[in-house]
Motif scaffolding. Structure first.
Motif, PDB file in Angstrom:
ATOM      1  N   TRP A   1      -4.098 -12.979  -1.773  1.00  0.00           N
ATOM      2  CA  TRP A   1      -3.633 -12.019  -0.762  1.00  0.00           C
ATOM      3  C   TRP A   1      -4.712 -11.674   0.252  1.00  0.00           C
ATOM      4  CZ3 TRP A   1      -6.193  -7.409  -0.324  1.00  0.00           C
ATOM      5  CH2 TRP A   1      -6.923  -6.963  -1.442  1.00  0.00           C
ATOM      6  N   MET A   2      -5.982 -11.758  -0.175  1.00  0.00           N
ATOM      7  CA  MET A   2      -7.061 -11.414   0.756  1.00  0.00           C
ATOM      8  C   MET A   2      -7.172 -12.422   1.903  1.00  0.00           C
ATOM      9  SD  MET A   2     -10.191 -10.180  -1.678  1.00  0.00           S
ATOM     10  CE  MET A   2     -11.272 -10.141  -0.264  1.00  0.00           C
ATOM     11  N   HIS A   3      -6.612 -13.639   1.704  1.00  0.00           N
ATOM     12  CA  HIS A   3      -6.778 -14.690   2.703  1.00  0.00           C
ATOM     13  C   HIS A   3      -5.490 -15.009   3.446  1.00  0.00           C
ATOM     14  CE1 HIS A   3     -10.794 -15.434   1.151  1.00  0.00           C
ATOM     15  NE2 HIS A   3     -10.275 -15.345  -0.060  1.00  0.00           N
ATOM     16  N   GLN A   4      -4.507 -14.153   3.320  1.00  0.00           N
ATOM     17  CA  GLN A   4      -3.273 -14.322   4.070  1.00  0.00           C
ATOM     18  C   GLN A   4      -3.501 -13.901   5.529  1.00  0.00           C
ATOM     19  OE1 GLN A   4      -0.728 -15.791   3.055  1.00  0.00           O
ATOM     20  NE2 GLN A   4      -0.492 -15.532   0.849  1.00  0.00           N
ATOM     21  N   PRO A   5      -2.708 -14.444   6.438  1.00  0.00           N
ATOM     22  CA  PRO A   5      -1.632 -15.432   6.279  1.00  0.00           C
ATOM     23  C   PRO A   5      -2.184 -16.869   6.287  1.00  0.00           C
ATOM     24  CG  PRO A   5      -1.709 -14.697   8.545  1.00  0.00           C
ATOM     25  CD  PRO A   5      -2.787 -13.930   7.823  1.00  0.00           C
ATOM     26  N   ALA A   6      -1.764 -17.643   5.302  1.00  0.00           N
ATOM     27  CA  ALA A   6      -2.221 -19.015   5.182  1.00  0.00           C
ATOM     28  C   ALA A   6      -1.322 -19.752   4.196  1.00  0.00           C
ATOM     29  CB  ALA A   6      -3.675 -19.066   4.706  1.00  0.00           C
ATOM     30  N   THR A   7      -1.471 -21.055   4.144  1.00  0.00           N
ATOM     31  CA  THR A   7      -0.767 -21.866   3.144  1.00  0.00           C
ATOM     32  C   THR A   7      -1.786 -22.736   2.421  1.00  0.00           C
ATOM     33  OG1 THR A   7      -0.324 -23.666   4.693  1.00  0.00           O
ATOM     34  CG2 THR A   7       1.363 -21.946   4.495  1.00  0.00           C
ATOM     35  N   ALA A   8      -1.429 -23.146   1.200  1.00  0.00           N
ATOM     36  CA  ALA A   8      -2.284 -24.030   0.416  1.00  0.00           C
ATOM     37  C   ALA A   8      -1.400 -25.070  -0.267  1.00  0.00           C
ATOM     38  CB  ALA A   8      -3.086 -23.242  -0.612  1.00  0.00           C
ATOM     39  N   ARG A   9      -1.879 -26.282  -0.323  1.00  0.00           N
ATOM     40  CA  ARG A   9      -1.121 -27.338  -0.988  1.00  0.00           C
ATOM     41  C   ARG A   9      -2.084 -28.401  -1.498  1.00  0.00           C
ATOM     42  NH1 ARG A   9      -0.628 -27.846   4.466  1.00  0.00           N
ATOM     43  NH2 ARG A   9      -0.956 -29.908   5.418  1.00  0.00           N
ATOM     44  N   VAL A  10      -1.595 -29.238  -2.388  1.00  0.00           N
ATOM     45  CA  VAL A  10      -2.370 -30.351  -2.923  1.00  0.00           C
ATOM     46  C   VAL A  10      -1.667 -31.649  -2.554  1.00  0.00           C
ATOM     47  CG1 VAL A  10      -3.164 -31.520  -5.021  1.00  0.00           C
ATOM     48  CG2 VAL A  10      -3.347 -29.033  -4.828  1.00  0.00           C
ATOM     49  N   ILE A  11      -2.411 -32.559  -1.933  1.00  0.00           N
ATOM     50  CA  ILE A  11      -1.905 -33.877  -1.578  1.00  0.00           C
ATOM     51  C   ILE A  11      -2.563 -34.903  -2.507  1.00  0.00           C
ATOM     52  CG2 ILE A  11      -1.907 -35.668   0.203  1.00  0.00           C
ATOM     53  CD1 ILE A  11      -1.820 -33.466   2.288  1.00  0.00           C
TER      54      ILE A  11
ATOM     55  N   ARG B   1      -4.953 -22.120   7.794  1.00  0.00           N
ATOM     56  CA  ARG B   1      -4.871 -20.735   8.288  1.00  0.00           C
ATOM     57  C   ARG B   1      -3.650 -20.588   9.180  1.00  0.00           C
ATOM     58  NH1 ARG B   1      -7.282 -16.906   6.419  1.00  0.00           N
ATOM     59  NH2 ARG B   1      -9.365 -17.794   6.672  1.00  0.00           N
ATOM     60  N   ARG B   2      -2.939 -19.486   9.056  1.00  0.00           N
ATOM     61  CA  ARG B   2      -1.800 -19.180   9.927  1.00  0.00           C
ATOM     62  C   ARG B   2      -1.980 -17.751  10.454  1.00  0.00           C
ATOM     63  NH1 ARG B   2       1.921 -23.077   9.712  1.00  0.00           N
ATOM     64  NH2 ARG B   2       2.074 -24.395   7.849  1.00  0.00           N
ATOM     65  N   GLY B   3      -2.044 -17.622  11.781  1.00  0.00           N
ATOM     66  CA  GLY B   3      -2.170 -16.288  12.351  1.00  0.00           C
ATOM     67  C   GLY B   3      -3.606 -15.807  12.380  1.00  0.00           C
TER      68      GLY B   3
END
Length: 467
Positions: free
Chosen positions: A95-105, A440-442
């Motif tokens: 939550w401290m690093h929102q707004p963002a997304t994370a995924r594994v490829i 990062r988003r926003g």
């Protein structure tokens, strides 16, 4: 191939082709697997014939059941699930690093080297190749010098399916194997003995190449008090006589309750005689790969210090001019004998007696961790104890060998019996890199680290987390 220089050239060709397509799409990967499946079907009979020539006599049903049919099942299993395995996985963002997304490829590693042993030269070349291609890599196979006929049949099969910049193949003896292990692969897989595995790992370490080692060791079979002998000893015989015991997961020795020893010996003799009333010209009883292996096994038996040596030779045939060897039972061999300290890899079966259950477990625990453990019994408490308190690469209950033919189960050792695993999803993972992607988003939360903000919120944050 005698000059090591072409190895580097082949690796360069593979790497150049990989760099031109670093993430093959689903259609490309499926196409490669389909080409492999079609080639295996077309070349099944030449491969079986070649295996028979290399071994002197290789039971046809063993070549089918071990070297060919499981591969076709594995290809189909992987094809059906590959789309899901390739799909990027969403991960949580703190939550401290929102707004963002994370995924594994799951990214292909690149070029993977495979060192193939002689005992199952088709299966142990193609099964890793299935996982390697599914993960989107290119492959370089080093085939065993002990199986020249199978090598040529396999080369013909693979050349029909793949170009040299998709799958390359190397032949040669020890010096070529050493040069191959020293190449700067993106991953190296070796199947073979523990002694050679140590040399492979040392060579790979010079290039910081990650390795998967599928070794062997002494896989124990543990007989409990409560199971009828046919339920236990029929699968034991299957595992010990299949491919003349030349299997890394063959039962290496049997732990038998002392009170059941005589009935075990009587049953094994009667059952083996019923299965193989004669051996020399029996097409269902496989020969040893060469005379050197036969001499090694004869020496293991002769120096075992066993209380009794029972050669199961129903027709009393002379094997002095044959590469076949009868199943031989060694009752309570010396603990420090070679037959109890080295992997047997042939039709010798040491039988060790025990009086208490914990004594049997101690005998297993005192040895290096085995590739597999076989339990023959119906005691649920004993079974649970083996599942959670004894280490081995795998555990098979009231069965032998067939665990390796399950495409949805990982196959691999632990400790002295190897590192890493493959087959199914685990194989896809072994030859992929799980690459973390953070986006990062926003608004950029790291701006809060600026001095003008940090003085306001950092004391509160510190007191919150350290409360």
């Amino acid at each position: 191939m005698l000059d090591p220089a072409p190895l580097a050239q082949s690796l360069h060709q593979l790497r150049t082709a990989y760099q031109a397509q670093t993430y093959p799409d689903l259609a490309t990967r499926r196409d490669r697997l389909q080409r492999l499946e079609r080639a295996l079907k077309r070349h099944a009979q030449p491969l079986i014939d070649a295996l028979n020539r290399d071994f002197g006599q290789r039971a046809r049903h063993e070549s089918l059941l071990a070297d060919l049919l499981p591969l076709l099942s594995e290809i189909r299993f992987v094809q059906r699930r590959l789309k899901g395995w390739m799909r990027p996985q969403k991960r949580q963002v703190h939550w401290m690093h929102q707004p963002a997304t994370a995924r594994v490829i799951y990214q292909p590693l690149g070029v993977v080297g495979v060192m193939v042993p002689w005992n199952y030269p088709v299966q142990l070349a193609i099964s890793p190749l299935i996982s390697i291609l599914a993960a989107g890599n290119r492959a370089f196979l080093k085939l065993s010098e002990w199986t020249p006929a199978t090598n040529q049949a396999l080369i013909t099969c693979l050349r029909e399916a793949f170009s040299a910049d998709e799958v390359a193949i190397a032949l040669g003896e020890a010096e070529i194997s050493a040069a191959f292990a020293a190449l700067p692969f993106d991953h190296l897989m070796f199947t073979g003995s523990s002694a050679v595995g140590k040399k492979i790992q040392r060579a790979a370490a010079e290039q910081l190449v990650p390795v998967t080692l599928e070794l062997g060791g002494k896989s124990p079979a543990l007989l409990d008090q409560d199971i009828p002998l046919p339920r236990a000893l029929d699968p034991l015989l299957f595992g010990k006589t299949f491919n003349a015991g030349q299997t890394c997961i063959a039962p290496d020795y049997l732990l038998c309750p002392e009170t059941r020893l005589e009935e075990v010996l009587t049953y094994l003799k009667a059952r083996f005689t019923a299965l193989y009333p004669h051996l020399l010209d029996n097409p269902h009883y496989t020969a040893l790969i060469n005379s050197a292996q036969q001499q090694r096994l004869n020496q293991l038996a002769a120096t075992s210090g066993a209380e009794r040596i029972l050669e199961l030779n129903p027709a009393q045939e002379d094997f002095s001019h044959s590469q076949k060897l009868p199943l031989t039972l060694l009752v309570n061999p010396a603990a420090d004998s070679r037959v109890m300290t080295e992997e047997i890899f042939g039709p010798l079966l040491p039988i060790l007696t025990y009086t208490h259950w914990e004594e049997a477990l101690d005998q297993i625990r005192q040895r290096p961790r085995p590739l597999t453990l076989y339990y023959f019994g119906r005691d649920q408490q004993h079974q649970r104890q083996l599942e959670y308190q004894v280490h081995s690469g795998s555990l098979a209950i009231n069965a032998t060998l067939v665990q390796v033919a399950q495409p949805d189960l990982p196959f691999g050792g632990i400790g002295a019996s190897g590192m890493g695993c493959y087959h199914g999803r685990e194989g896809f993972m072994t030859f992929s890199h799980p690459r973390a992607v953070f986006q990062r988003r926003g608004w950029d939360v790291t701006r809060l680290l600026d001095a003008q903000y940090r003085r306001r919120w950092l004391p509160w944050l510190e007191s919150w987390f350290l409360r």
